[in-house]
Design a protein around this motif. Sequence first.
Motif, PDB file in Angstrom:
ATOM      1  N   PHE A 357      80.120 -15.915  32.558  1.00  0.00           N
ATOM      2  CA  PHE A 357      80.839 -17.139  32.878  1.00  0.00           C
ATOM      3  C   PHE A 357      82.341 -16.930  32.738  1.00  0.00           C
ATOM      4  O   PHE A 357      82.816 -16.151  31.907  1.00  0.00           O
ATOM      5  CB  PHE A 357      80.401 -18.281  31.951  1.00  0.00           C
ATOM      6  CG  PHE A 357      79.077 -18.906  32.319  1.00  0.00           C
ATOM      7  CD1 PHE A 357      78.670 -18.987  33.643  1.00  0.00           C
ATOM      8  CD2 PHE A 357      78.245 -19.430  31.343  1.00  0.00           C
ATOM      9  CE1 PHE A 357      77.464 -19.578  33.993  1.00  0.00           C
ATOM     10  CE2 PHE A 357      77.038 -20.025  31.671  1.00  0.00           C
ATOM     11  CZ  PHE A 357      76.644 -20.098  33.001  1.00  0.00           C
ATOM     12  N   ARG A 358      83.060 -17.672  33.533  1.00  0.00           N
ATOM     13  CA  ARG A 358      84.520 -17.621  33.544  1.00  0.00           C
ATOM     14  C   ARG A 358      85.056 -18.488  32.391  1.00  0.00           C
ATOM     15  O   ARG A 358      85.521 -19.599  32.578  1.00  0.00           O
ATOM     16  CB  ARG A 358      85.026 -18.106  34.907  1.00  0.00           C
ATOM     17  CG  ARG A 358      86.486 -17.821  35.185  1.00  0.00           C
ATOM     18  CD  ARG A 358      86.887 -18.299  36.569  1.00  0.00           C
ATOM     19  NE  ARG A 358      86.517 -17.355  37.624  1.00  0.00           N
ATOM     20  CZ  ARG A 358      85.516 -17.534  38.477  1.00  0.00           C
ATOM     21  NH1 ARG A 358      84.757 -18.627  38.396  1.00  0.00           N
ATOM     22  NH2 ARG A 358      85.242 -16.635  39.408  1.00  0.00           N
ATOM     23  N   THR A 359      84.972 -17.964  31.165  1.00  0.00           N
ATOM     24  CA  THR A 359      85.388 -18.729  29.991  1.00  0.00           C
ATOM     25  C   THR A 359      85.982 -17.795  28.942  1.00  0.00           C
ATOM     26  O   THR A 359      85.647 -16.597  28.909  1.00  0.00           O
ATOM     27  CB  THR A 359      84.191 -19.492  29.383  1.00  0.00           C
ATOM     28  OG1 THR A 359      84.649 -20.331  28.321  1.00  0.00           O
ATOM     29  CG2 THR A 359      83.151 -18.537  28.828  1.00  0.00           C
ATOM     30  N   GLY A 360      86.849 -18.344  28.092  1.00  0.00           N
ATOM     31  CA  GLY A 360      87.437 -17.556  27.020  1.00  0.00           C
ATOM     32  C   GLY A 360      88.116 -16.303  27.531  1.00  0.00           C
ATOM     33  O   GLY A 360      88.840 -16.314  28.540  1.00  0.00           O
ATOM     34  N   GLY A 361      87.849 -15.176  26.849  1.00  0.00           N
ATOM     35  CA  GLY A 361      88.463 -13.916  27.255  1.00  0.00           C
ATOM     36  C   GLY A 361      87.649 -13.130  28.267  1.00  0.00           C
ATOM     37  O   GLY A 361      88.074 -12.056  28.708  1.00  0.00           O
ATOM     38  N   ILE A 362      86.493 -13.652  28.686  1.00  0.00           N
ATOM     39  CA  ILE A 362      85.620 -12.906  29.593  1.00  0.00           C
ATOM     40  C   ILE A 362      86.282 -12.612  30.941  1.00  0.00           C
ATOM     41  O   ILE A 362      86.144 -11.498  31.469  1.00  0.00           O
ATOM     42  CB  ILE A 362      84.272 -13.649  29.758  1.00  0.00           C
ATOM     43  CG1 ILE A 362      83.514 -13.637  28.425  1.00  0.00           C
ATOM     44  CG2 ILE A 362      83.422 -13.022  30.855  1.00  0.00           C
ATOM     45  CD1 ILE A 362      82.236 -14.451  28.420  1.00  0.00           C
ATOM     46  N   PRO A 363      87.044 -13.558  31.539  1.00  0.00           N
ATOM     47  CA  PRO A 363      87.704 -13.226  32.812  1.00  0.00           C
ATOM     48  C   PRO A 363      88.756 -12.124  32.688  1.00  0.00           C
ATOM     49  O   PRO A 363      89.161 -11.553  33.712  1.00  0.00           O
ATOM     50  CB  PRO A 363      88.364 -14.561  33.215  1.00  0.00           C
ATOM     51  CG  PRO A 363      87.624 -15.610  32.469  1.00  0.00           C
ATOM     52  CD  PRO A 363      87.228 -14.975  31.177  1.00  0.00           C
ATOM     53  N   GLU A 364      89.200 -11.834  31.475  1.00  0.00           N
ATOM     54  CA  GLU A 364      90.164 -10.753  31.275  1.00  0.00           C
ATOM     55  C   GLU A 364      89.473  -9.397  31.226  1.00  0.00           C
ATOM     56  O   GLU A 364      90.141  -8.361  31.232  1.00  0.00           O
ATOM     57  CB  GLU A 364      90.933 -10.986  29.974  1.00  0.00           C
ATOM     58  CG  GLU A 364      91.685 -12.324  29.937  1.00  0.00           C
ATOM     59  CD  GLU A 364      92.178 -12.691  28.554  1.00  0.00           C
ATOM     60  OE1 GLU A 364      92.704 -11.791  27.861  1.00  0.00           O
ATOM     61  OE2 GLU A 364      92.027 -13.863  28.158  1.00  0.00           O
ATOM     62  N   MET A 365      88.143  -9.399  31.197  1.00  0.00           N
ATOM     63  CA  MET A 365      87.375  -8.167  31.078  1.00  0.00           C
ATOM     64  C   MET A 365      86.643  -7.827  32.375  1.00  0.00           C
ATOM     65  O   MET A 365      86.487  -6.660  32.720  1.00  0.00           O
ATOM     66  CB  MET A 365      86.354  -8.312  29.939  1.00  0.00           C
ATOM     67  CG  MET A 365      86.946  -8.869  28.655  1.00  0.00           C
ATOM     68  SD  MET A 365      85.701  -9.376  27.453  1.00  0.00           S
ATOM     69  CE  MET A 365      85.294  -7.808  26.732  1.00  0.00           C
TER      70      MET A 365
END
Length: 430
Positions: A357-365
Amino acid sequence: MRVTHLSTYHLFGGAAVAANRLHQALLKAGQFGGSVESTLLVGTSNRQEKHRPAPGVMYLANNFLAEQTAFGRFVAERLYFLPYERDHSVRFQFSPAAFGATLDFHQAIQQADIVHLHWINFGFLSLDGLRALIDLGKPIVWTLHDQWAFTGGCHYSRGCDHYLTHCRQCPYLKKPGEHDLSYKIFEKKNAAFADANIHFTPPSRWLSDEGIRSKLLRSFPFTIIPYAIDQEIFQPIDRSVANARIEIPDTDIPRLLFGSANVTDSRKGFRYFAEALTLLHQQQPDLELEVLIFGKGRSYLFNELPFTVRHLGILTTEDAIVAAYNAADAMVVPSLEDNLPNTVIEALSCGTPVVGFRTGGIPEMIDHQQNGYLADVGSAQQLADGMAFVLTHQHPEMLRQAARQSAELRFSEDVVARQHIELYSQLMSE
């Protein structure tokens, strides 16, 4: 330059694993002429991990009596919160930091030039103990592993934004009010942080932005430094070797992996994973697929899934964890809130694409459709689309190569250790 890291646990939990990995990276940097002597001071051993001797690691609870005392602080902390908690589901998601060890005279603290805080809750460090460390006048670096440092006690705010002004009316509490427990803890943190020499190092831009916006931390300096990982351990291996290590059939059937310390933790989003699998089965009924799950979980959760499920249980060795990632075609991380999940770092380092999901720091990874797939938070359909994207990709090896390369650029020990050493040097010069 001597740095002492503080962590409640050594290897139990994502924050502890991240702290230990940074410690190990700094030790390796020191072997090759680095300027840092690193010590990791651990509050106690979790009953699942016991004491594990390791270079530079010291246990505050280093004998039976000290262990019992540490456990007593943990119990006292939980009992303190018990009358306030909304229900048992939030019991370990709110930390009042009313009880903790006295650390300011500890040898590892006294000899340190810099004190580096990590996750310090569950009776390891109280707010009074934190203030005592601040009063020593040593530079403090604090790696944020969740939102606790800038809230009135919760580790994740679950959409509540009161920490931007002043915590109150806390949704974790049985009787939320304008001057409830979260309000009082917020006030105490405000006093504890007064004139403090703290430099915050959140591992994700998301957590940095949240901290900078918060009332408690907006005047402090921030530097984003991601977590480190040993990529000689977490690396691609032959699929057949991986299957053998975790004792599953060596077949060409596509596999998806889901993992969490506790599968039932609602924040980790297992229900969306289950719903997405159902949609995937309905929309692609001819797709043959196996699901691998690791972590603490109840078998009844898996019985309704439309595909064969292999529950690997709690994986206790790095060999087994590496094998699980390499046995899968994709890792699925449907967290509703998360900082910079170790599972994503580990999967990418093993060359396994990640759907999340596109949440928290996940989109940066995750680079969308390059080393994985990003879905809108709460959209089981988009999560299913992401699974299908990876499983039906015409060139899966390109996805795996991109996953590994992105991990090498962002999370290698050398890259992360160097960023910390530069920050330590800056703080020492100041």
